[in-house]
Design a protein around this motif. Structure first.
Motif, PDB file in Angstrom:
ATOM      1  N   ALA A 188       2.017   1.824  -3.556  1.00  0.00           N
ATOM      2  CA  ALA A 188       0.978   2.351  -4.380  1.00  0.00           C
ATOM      3  C   ALA A 188       0.693   3.638  -4.068  1.00  0.00           C
ATOM      4  O   ALA A 188       0.399   4.643  -5.138  1.00  0.00           O
ATOM      5  CB  ALA A 188      -0.374   1.326  -3.797  1.00  0.00           C
ATOM      6  N   GLN A 189       0.887   4.309  -2.875  1.00  0.00           N
ATOM      7  CA  GLN A 189       0.473   5.686  -2.556  1.00  0.00           C
ATOM      8  C   GLN A 189       1.393   6.745  -3.024  1.00  0.00           C
ATOM      9  O   GLN A 189       0.932   7.755  -3.541  1.00  0.00           O
ATOM     10  CB  GLN A 189       0.211   5.754  -1.071  1.00  0.00           C
ATOM     11  CG  GLN A 189      -1.059   5.255  -0.605  1.00  0.00           C
ATOM     12  CD  GLN A 189      -2.280   5.530  -1.352  1.00  0.00           C
ATOM     13  OE1 GLN A 189      -2.424   6.987  -1.527  1.00  0.00           O
ATOM     14  NE2 GLN A 189      -3.128   4.827  -1.794  1.00  0.00           N
ATOM     15  N   ARG A 190       2.457   5.958  -3.557  1.00  0.00           N
ATOM     16  CA  ARG A 190       3.597   7.080  -3.886  1.00  0.00           C
ATOM     17  C   ARG A 190       3.604   6.859  -5.377  1.00  0.00           C
ATOM     18  O   ARG A 190       4.443   7.845  -5.979  1.00  0.00           O
ATOM     19  CB  ARG A 190       5.103   6.715  -3.561  1.00  0.00           C
ATOM     20  CG  ARG A 190       5.560   5.252  -4.112  1.00  0.00           C
ATOM     21  CD  ARG A 190       7.060   4.961  -3.621  1.00  0.00           C
ATOM     22  NE  ARG A 190       7.508   3.942  -4.311  1.00  0.00           N
ATOM     23  CZ  ARG A 190       8.815   3.423  -4.032  1.00  0.00           C
ATOM     24  NH1 ARG A 190       9.410   3.763  -2.840  1.00  0.00           N
ATOM     25  NH2 ARG A 190       9.086   2.385  -4.608  1.00  0.00           N
ATOM     26  N   THR A 191       2.728   6.295  -5.991  1.00  0.00           N
ATOM     27  CA  THR A 191       2.718   6.066  -7.514  1.00  0.00           C
ATOM     28  C   THR A 191       1.374   7.346  -7.864  1.00  0.00           C
ATOM     29  O   THR A 191       0.707   7.668  -7.314  1.00  0.00           O
ATOM     30  CB  THR A 191       2.289   5.073  -8.174  1.00  0.00           C
ATOM     31  OG1 THR A 191       0.761   4.573  -7.705  1.00  0.00           O
ATOM     32  CG2 THR A 191       3.244   3.868  -7.566  1.00  0.00           C
TER      33      THR A 191
ATOM     34  N   ALA B  74       0.932  -1.292   0.021  1.00  0.00           N
ATOM     35  CA  ALA B  74       0.050  -0.112  -0.029  1.00  0.00           C
ATOM     36  C   ALA B  74       1.012   1.256  -0.117  1.00  0.00           C
ATOM     37  O   ALA B  74       0.566   2.156  -0.739  1.00  0.00           O
ATOM     38  CB  ALA B  74      -1.137   0.140   1.241  1.00  0.00           C
TER      39      ALA B  74
ATOM     40  N   LYS C 212      -2.025   5.490  -8.043  1.00  0.00           N
ATOM     41  CA  LYS C 212      -2.013   4.815  -6.651  1.00  0.00           C
ATOM     42  C   LYS C 212      -2.511   3.392  -6.734  1.00  0.00           C
ATOM     43  O   LYS C 212      -3.689   3.255  -5.967  1.00  0.00           O
ATOM     44  CB  LYS C 212      -3.456   6.009  -6.097  1.00  0.00           C
ATOM     45  CG  LYS C 212      -2.986   7.478  -5.800  1.00  0.00           C
ATOM     46  CD  LYS C 212      -1.767   7.562  -4.783  1.00  0.00           C
ATOM     47  CE  LYS C 212      -1.677   9.004  -4.715  1.00  0.00           C
ATOM     48  NZ  LYS C 212      -0.677   9.709  -5.686  1.00  0.00           N
ATOM     49  N   ARG C 213      -1.997   2.773  -7.446  1.00  0.00           N
ATOM     50  CA  ARG C 213      -2.374   1.280  -7.656  1.00  0.00           C
ATOM     51  C   ARG C 213      -1.156   0.519  -7.377  1.00  0.00           C
ATOM     52  O   ARG C 213       0.034   0.708  -7.424  1.00  0.00           O
ATOM     53  CB  ARG C 213      -2.714   1.059  -9.223  1.00  0.00           C
ATOM     54  CG  ARG C 213      -4.185   1.712  -9.298  1.00  0.00           C
ATOM     55  CD  ARG C 213      -4.398   1.578 -11.034  1.00  0.00           C
ATOM     56  NE  ARG C 213      -5.444   2.334 -11.508  1.00  0.00           N
ATOM     57  CZ  ARG C 213      -5.864   2.521 -12.620  1.00  0.00           C
ATOM     58  NH1 ARG C 213      -5.045   1.836 -13.808  1.00  0.00           N
ATOM     59  NH2 ARG C 213      -6.617   3.202 -13.191  1.00  0.00           N
ATOM     60  N   GLU C 214      -1.294  -0.815  -6.634  1.00  0.00           N
ATOM     61  CA  GLU C 214      -0.378  -1.900  -6.178  1.00  0.00           C
ATOM     62  C   GLU C 214      -0.190  -2.505  -7.555  1.00  0.00           C
ATOM     63  O   GLU C 214      -1.025  -2.942  -8.280  1.00  0.00           O
ATOM     64  CB  GLU C 214      -0.835  -2.483  -5.155  1.00  0.00           C
ATOM     65  CG  GLU C 214       0.296  -3.646  -4.786  1.00  0.00           C
ATOM     66  CD  GLU C 214      -0.232  -4.551  -3.446  1.00  0.00           C
ATOM     67  OE1 GLU C 214       0.518  -5.317  -3.063  1.00  0.00           O
ATOM     68  OE2 GLU C 214      -1.336  -4.138  -3.032  1.00  0.00           O
TER      69      GLU C 214
END
Length: 683
Positions: A637-640, A634, A643-645
């Motif tokens: 994901a949040q740093r992309t 998670a 926001k997807r894994e």
């Protein structure tokens, strides 16, 4: 759901037993039937039915869905409207109007053989021993000598309605007969019960086999002559090394008219045949049973050099023989084709015989290639039996052509499903035993590729290969990618399994996350050995095979966004990935002239399902970022941007797209699969 009728249960049990032995009947060859009564759902009246194996089915794996179900009264009424042998192909269409109920398989050309014989159960089989008598020059006399009046000779006739009429007449006129030998073709037996029919089929086969053995059938010299000097089988190690070297060359030649997959066979039966004086004479005669030559083509290509001839001489000679084979096949087509003949399907051999080494068989996929080889082993057994008893005399070439380019055969081919995007491709996936590699292996196999699952963990590789399916779909190999010898042995194994390699995924990897001052020489070396050196060693071994094949290929490196993004505390991993990534550009520039594309995938933070993260990298990276390991996915994901894994399946998707025809003109590309890490954008 209605209960399966007892005659059908008996029929399926009998069929599966008979189909389990390839010397009794070959894959998808022969057919069985039963008659019985059932209630007509429309009228409620009792009707007589025929259940018979449908077109394209296999006895050994037959299920109720593979049966055609016909009204017996309607089928037998076709005798009164039969227009004669010149128009008998029309009768196959008429079978559709005899069908009972909904569903079921399409009736085969042999349906008349089962419906017109006045017996409750009928078997039509292609046993090696039976075809040996059927293809002997004096087969009729041998049938009388071996069986007396229990089995009757029926001269060669192409499968169809007329053959069914012929067999029905023989059964009526010979009440003591339990079956027939069909000239050039096989056997048919019948019985009042399923058990009686099966036992009669086995009696014919056993009696034929015993007679052949009594005449010297167990001694290959009786049928095939003496061993030719220099043509005996090489020792196993030398034989397999030579096979691995020749398989890609032969696969490339056999792919001239369309990409094929290969299969290698070096059983004793094959090696004995290839070593003997009579090899070239018998091979030139070709196979006889229609099921055989439809799979093996009219005749094989035979290398005419001794087993220990220099490899470069062998390769050159195979090229000459291949061109001669193609010219001969085109001439064969031209001799017999007319205005109604379907277009030539391809002039390349399906079977190549290499004395001292073995047999190479080819087909549109691994299963087809393997089965073609099995059929030729059946043909060797047939020739051995016929030559032991008499002289091998298969049906003539014109008849073979009539069947090979039969409109009904063409219609059967047209019903085959459209090939999957990677059909005919052979994939070699390193690190395939877990994580991203496992997902890639599954995806490529699902798209039609034959997959070699390569991993240093033998159990993991075996597990993934078995998850994918049979050995026609995937095989495991154990390999440490840091070892040149191990990699070359694994690529050789792929060549022997499937004929070569043309889609390589360099996925094996590991990671150790430490600050610079804590990174040891060993930490640096092991990561560079596995990912940088490993990619180089695998690419080099695979490129040799791809260049030998001459049909192009793909190499894909599973690199990382860390190859371009400077993250904290992973200097050894990031540097190794940068090395791996630049190899993509270097190899794309070098291998393009051979039609080999080289591309890469740059994932980021594949936590769930990842072998690397499960091996300790996850805990190390979680500590670096100050989060719980369970929250690492998670966090990434949040740093992309999206926001997807990122999951293993997403990386597998990118590999498939890079290897598909949709990107046929793309090489030297790195595809980010990171959900959007701006700092890792390629420039």
């Amino acid at each position: 759901m209605s209960e399966t009728p007892q005659p059908v249960r008996d029929l399926l049990d009998r069929s599966q037993r008979l189909g389990a032995d390839p010397t009794t009947t070959n894959y998808a060859g022969g057919n069985t039937s039963a008659t019985g009564t059932a209630t007509d759902p429309a009228t409620g009246a009792e009707v007589d039915l025929l259940w018979v194996k449908g077109s394209g089915g296999d006895l050994g794996t037959l299920t109720e869905a593979g049966l055609a179900v016909l009204r017996l009264d309607r089928l037998r009424a076709l005798v009164d409207v039969y227009p004669g042998v010149e128009r008998e192909d029309e009768m196959v269409g008429a079978f559709d109007y005899c069908l009972h109920g909904r569903g079921g398989a399409a009736p085969s050309i042999d349906t008349a053989m089962h419906g017109l014989v006045d017996a409750a159960h009928v078997d039509h089989l292609h046993p090696d021993a039976g075809i040996a008598i059927a293809t002997a020059a004096d087969g009729e006399a041998l049938t009388k000598e071996i069986f007396g009046d229990r089995v009757v000779w029926v001269p060669w006739r192409r499968p169809g309605f007329q053959l069914g009429l012929d067999i029905a007449e023989v059964a009526r006129e010979n009440p003591r007969a339990i079956g027939v030998v069909l000239g050039g073709h096989g056997i048919t037996a019948w019985g009042a019960t399923s058990e009686e029919c099966e036992q009669r089929s086995l009696e014919i086969i056993r009696t034929a086999r015993d007679h052949i053995d009594a005449r010297g059938g167990t001694d290959p010299s009786v049928a095939f002559g003496a061993i030719r000097p220099g043509f005996a089988a090489l020792p196993e190690g030398e034989r397999h090394a030579r096979a691995a070297a020749l398989a890609p060359v032969l696969r490339g030649l056999a792919s001239t008219d369309g990409r094929v997959v290969g299969h290698y066979t070096d059983t004793d039966a094959v090696l004995e045949f290839l070593a003997r004086d009579e090899l070239e004479r018998l091979a030139a005669l070709g196979t006889s049973c229609p099921d055989h030559f439809l799979r093996t083509k009219v005749r094989p290509m035979v290398l005419d050099l001794p087993a220990d001839a220099p490899l470069d001489h062998v390769v050159a000679r195979l090229g000459e023989l291949h061109e001669a084979y193609r010219e001969d096949y085109r001439a064969y087509y031209s001799r017999y084709a007319d205005a109604d003949t379907p277009p030539m399907r391809g002039a390349d051999p399906a079977i190549v015989l290499v004395p001292g080494v073995g047999m190479f068989s080819f087909g549109a996929d691994a299963k087809t290639a393997r089965i073609a080889g099995e059929f030729y082993v059946n043909a060797i057994n047939v020739m051995r039996g016929a030559e032991t008893l008499s002289t091998y005399a298969p049906i003539d070439e014109r008849e073979k052509f009539r069947i090979e380019y039969w409109a009904l055969e063409e219609a059967k081919l047209a019903r085959l499903p459209r090939p999957k995007p990677l059909a005919g491709r052979v994939a070699f996936v390193t690190g395939g035993g877990s994580g991203i590699g496992r997902a890639i292996a599954h995806r490529l196999a699902g798209e039609g590729a034959a997959v070699v699952v390569a991993d240093r963990d033998a159990d993991a590789a075996t597990t993934v290969a078995s998850e994918i399916g049979t050995t026609d779909a995937a095989v495991p190999v154990t390999v440490d990618v840091t070892s040149t010898d191990a990699v070359e042995a694994a690529v050789d194994a792929a060549a022997c399994a499937f004929g070569g390699v043309d889609l390589v995924v360099n996925n094996a990897g590991l990671s150790i996350s430490k600050p610079l001052l804590e990174t040891t020489d060993a930490d640096w070396d092991v990561q560079h050995d596995v990912m940088a050196r490993g990619s180089f060693v695998v690419a080099r071994a695979a490129a040799r095979v791809m260049i030998a094949q001459g049909i192009g290929g793909d190499i894909v490196a599973i690199s990382s966004k860390n190859g371009v993004f400077a993250g904290p505390n992973n200097v050894a991993y990031g540097a190794a990935k940068a090395d791996q990534a630049h190899q993509v550009r270097l190899l794309a520039a070098e291998l393009g002239e051979h039609g080999i594309r080289v591309n890469g995938v740059n994932p980021d933070g594949v936590v769930r399902g990842s072998g690397i993260f499960a091996g300790g990298w996850g805990a190390e990276r979680a500590a670096v970022y100050g989060v719980e390991e369970s929250e690492l996915g998670a966090f990434y994901a949040q740093r992309t941007l999206l926001k997807r894994e990122v999951l293993p399946e997403h990386v597998a998707n990118a590999v498939f797209v890079l290897c598909s025809d949709d990107l046929s003109h793309t090489t030297g590309l790195h595809v980010p699969v990171d959900a959007g890490v701006a700092a890792a954008f390629l420039r």
